[in-house]
Write an enzyme that holds these catalytic residues in place. Structure first.
Site, mmCIF file in Angstrom:
data_model
loop_
_atom_site.group_PDB
_atom_site.id
_atom_site.type_symbol
_atom_site.label_atom_id
_atom_site.label_comp_id
_atom_site.label_asym_id
_atom_site.label_seq_id
_atom_site.Cartn_x
_atom_site.Cartn_y
_atom_site.Cartn_z
ATOM 1 N N LYS A 116 -14.415 36.435 97.266
ATOM 2 C CA LYS A 116 -15.172 36.928 96.107
ATOM 3 C C LYS A 116 -16.650 37.091 96.437
ATOM 4 C CE LYS A 116 -11.839 36.506 92.694
ATOM 5 N NZ LYS A 116 -11.353 36.329 91.358
ATOM 6 N N LYS A 198 -2.469 41.169 98.657
ATOM 7 C CA LYS A 198 -1.799 40.826 97.395
ATOM 8 C C LYS A 198 -2.139 41.836 96.300
ATOM 9 C CE LYS A 198 -4.833 37.864 94.688
ATOM 10 N NZ LYS A 198 -4.921 36.839 93.697
ATOM 11 N N LYS A 201 -5.601 41.927 90.250
ATOM 12 C CA LYS A 201 -6.198 42.466 89.022
ATOM 13 C C LYS A 201 -7.447 43.281 89.280
ATOM 14 C CE LYS A 201 -5.718 38.845 85.660
ATOM 15 N NZ LYS A 201 -6.201 37.476 85.686
HETATM 16 P P1 ATP Z 1 -8.271 38.555 90.943
HETATM 17 O O1 ATP Z 1 -7.877 39.927 91.314
HETATM 18 O O2 ATP Z 1 -9.508 38.502 90.095
HETATM 19 O O3 ATP Z 1 -8.285 37.610 92.100
HETATM 20 P P2 ATP Z 1 -5.663 37.693 90.182
HETATM 21 O O4 ATP Z 1 -4.834 38.918 90.009
HETATM 22 O O5 ATP Z 1 -5.470 36.877 91.395
HETATM 23 O O6 ATP Z 1 -7.173 38.026 89.923
HETATM 24 P P3 ATP Z 1 -5.699 35.287 88.562
HETATM 25 O O7 ATP Z 1 -6.060 35.146 87.126
HETATM 26 O O8 ATP Z 1 -6.659 34.779 89.560
HETATM 27 O O9 ATP Z 1 -5.375 36.804 88.880
HETATM 28 O O10 ATP Z 1 -4.280 34.612 88.810
HETATM 29 C C1 ATP Z 1 -3.393 34.167 87.816
HETATM 30 C C2 ATP Z 1 -2.104 33.636 88.437
HETATM 31 O O11 ATP Z 1 -1.372 34.711 89.011
HETATM 32 C C3 ATP Z 1 -2.286 32.624 89.571
HETATM 33 O O12 ATP Z 1 -1.313 31.597 89.443
HETATM 34 C C4 ATP Z 1 -2.046 33.420 90.815
HETATM 35 O O13 ATP Z 1 -1.549 32.621 91.864
HETATM 36 C C5 ATP Z 1 -0.999 34.412 90.338
HETATM 37 N N1 ATP Z 1 -1.047 35.665 91.108
HETATM 38 C C6 ATP Z 1 -2.090 36.519 91.180
HETATM 39 N N2 ATP Z 1 -1.795 37.582 91.951
HETATM 40 C C7 ATP Z 1 -0.529 37.387 92.381
HETATM 41 C C8 ATP Z 1 0.357 38.142 93.211
HETATM 42 N N3 ATP Z 1 0.001 39.286 93.744
HETATM 43 N N4 ATP Z 1 1.591 37.657 93.443
HETATM 44 C C9 ATP Z 1 1.974 36.500 92.906
HETATM 45 N N5 ATP Z 1 1.198 35.735 92.109
HETATM 46 C C10 ATP Z 1 -0.040 36.163 91.842
#
Ligand code: ATP
Ligand code: LTN
Length: 338
Positions: A116, A198, A201
Site C-alpha cells: 500500500k 489477487k 477491490k
Molecule cells: P484492497 O484491494 O484494498 O487490498 P481487498 O479486496 O483485499 O482490498 P479487504 O477488505 O482488504 O479487501 O479484504 C476483506 C477480506 O477478503 C479479507 O479476509 C481478505 O483476505 C479477503 N480477500 C480479499 N481479496 C481476496 C481474494 N482475491 N481472494 C480471496 N480472499 C480475498
C-alpha cells in the site's frame, strides 16, 4: 451454559469500494456456516478504511451497503453480532495500548504495508503503518480464538498472535491467542486480467474484478475477456500450475456451482474456452443474483439496518468494555474514580 463454551470468531471487511467476488468467496461466504458452531462477531471495519483517502459521503454509503451485504450473504443478526467498528470506541483505545508492545520494525515488514505504501506513495500515513495493530485490537478485544480470512491476511493474524503472547508474557495471561481459519479453494481468487495477482477491490482495471453488484451482462463480458492461454487441446480446461488463468476460473466455477474441480475438468473435456467461460458466468450469476436482490430489499429498509447495527454495537460493547478494563488494570492505569 452451552453459549459459554462456544469458541469466539471475529472477522471484518473494510467498507472501501466495491466488494469483490474474491472477498465473497475468500471471506464472507465462509463465515455463514460458522454461525452454527461459534459465537461470531462480524464487523464493518470503517476505521481501517481511513488509512487510504476516502470521500466521506461515500464511506458512509459503503458502510450501510456492506452491512446490508453481510445480511444478504447469510449473516444472521439473530445469531451473530454485526456491527460497525467505530461504534465501539474500545477498538481505538486498545490499539493504543497494543502499540506499546509492538515494534516499528515489525510493522515496517508487513507485506500489505509495503504494497500500500507503493500504491499510495503520496500518503504513507501512520495509520497505514499502524493498520495491523488496530486489526490485532479488533481480534483481541473479543478474545476471539478463530479468525476466518483470506490468505493475504495471514501475516496480520500472525502478528496479532505475537502481540497477544508478548502482552500475556509481560502482564500475565490476558488475551486468547487467535488462529487463522483459512478456506482452501477460495483463499485466493486471482485477477481475471493477471491471474498471478489477487483479485483486489482497489484494482483500477475493472475487467480484472467481478464485484458483487455486477449485473449478468457485466459478469459475462468480464469472464469472456478473462486471460487464459493459447492451449487448444481437448483437455485445455485443466487445473495446473502452468495454467494460472484457467485454474482460477475452475476454482471460481467450482465454488459457485458446487461441482468439484475434477468433475468440471471432465465436463469440459473436448470443449473450448468459450463454452467454459460462459458456464463460469452462469454459475457466478446464479450466486450473485439472489444476493443482489436481497441487498436491494434490505437497503430500502434503513430502519431495520439501523436496528441491527444498534443491537450489534451494544452486544459488542459489552464484551469490549470488559476486556479493556482488564487491560487497563493490568498495565497499571488507575481506574476512574466514581
Ligand atoms: P484492497 O484491494 O484494498 O487490498 P481487498 O479486496 O483485499 O482490498 P479487504 O477488505 O482488504 O479487501 O479484504 C476483506 C477480506 O477478503 C479479507 O479476509 C481478505 O483476505 C479477503 N480477500 C480479499 N481479496 C481476496 C481474494 N482475491 N481472494 C480471496 N480472499 C480475498
Ligand atoms: N485487514 C482485514 C480487515 C480486518 C480484519 C480485522 C479481518 C480488519 N480487522 C480483524 C479479520 C479480523 C482485511 O481484510 N483487509
Amino acid at each position: 451454559m452451552a453459549d459459554e463454551v462456544k469458541k469466539r470468531v471475529f472477522s471484518g471487511v473494510q467498507p472501501t469500494g466495491k466488494v469483490t467476488l474474491g472477498n465473497y468467496l475468500g471471506a464472507i461466504r465462509n463465515w455463514t456456516p460458522l454461525q452454527q458452531q461459534y459465537d461470531c462477531l462480524f464487523c464493518v471495519v470503517d476505521l481501517h478504511s481511513l488509512t487510504v483517502e476516502q470521500v466521506p459521503a461515500e464511506l458512509r454509503k459503503n458502510t450501510f451497503e456492506l452491512t446490508a451485504l453481510y445480511i444478504a450473504c447469510g449473516l444472521d443478526p439473530a445469531r451473530s453480532t454485526l456491527f460497525i467498528q467505530s461504534h465501539v470506541h474500545e477498538h481505538a483505545e486498545l490499539a493504543w495500548i497494543l502499540d506499546t508492545v509492538t515494534y516499528v520494525g515489525e510493522l515496517g515488514r508487513m507485506t500489505q504495508f509495503k504494497d500500500k505504501s507503493r500504491k499510495h506513495a503520496d500518503n504513507i500515513n501512520m495509520g497505514l503503518m499502524n493498520y495491523p495493530v488496530l486489526m490485532a485490537s479488533d481480534i483481541l478485544l473479543y478474545q476471539a480464538e478463530l479468525v476466518p480470512v483470506g490468505k493475504d491476511q495471514v501475516q496480520h493474524v500472525e502478528l496479532t498472535r505475537d502481540i497477544a503472547q508478548r502482552f500475556n508474557a509481560r502482564y500475565s495471561d490476558t488475551f486468547a491467542v487467535p488462529q487463522c481459519l483459512l478456506s482452501k479453494a477460495g483463499a485466493s481468487i486471482k485477477s481475471l486480467q493477471d491471474p498471478t495477482a489477487k483479485m483486489s477491490k482497489s484494482d483500477p482495471n475493472e475487467n480484472a474484478v467481478i464485484t458483487l453488484t455486477d449485473d449478468a451482462d457485466a459478469v459475462r463480458r468480464k469472464l469472456r475477456r478473462a486471460v487464459t492461454d493459447s492451449d487448444t487441446s481437448a483437455n485445455c480446461v485443466r487445473h495446473s500450475a502452468d495454467k494460472p488463468g484457467v485454474s482460477n476460473l475452475l476454482n471460481i466455477y467450482s465454488l459457485c456451482s458446487g461441482v468439484s474441480v475434477e468433475q468440471a475438468e471432465r465436463t469440459f473435456e473436448g470443449k473450448g474456452y468459450g463454452v467454459f467461460k460462459d458456464a463460469v458466468a452462469d454459475a457466478v450469476i446464479s450466486v450473485l443474483q439472489p444476493i443482489q436482490a436481497e441487498q436491494k430489499r434490505l437497503l430500502a429498509d434503513k430502519a431495520y439496518i439501523e436496528s441491527v447495527l444498534r443491537q450489534g454495537a451494544e452486544q459488542a460493547s459489552h464484551i469490549a468494555q470488559k476486556t479493556l478494563a482488564k487491560v487497563y488494570r493490568k498495565v497499571g492505569l488507575v481506574p476512574k474514580i466514581r
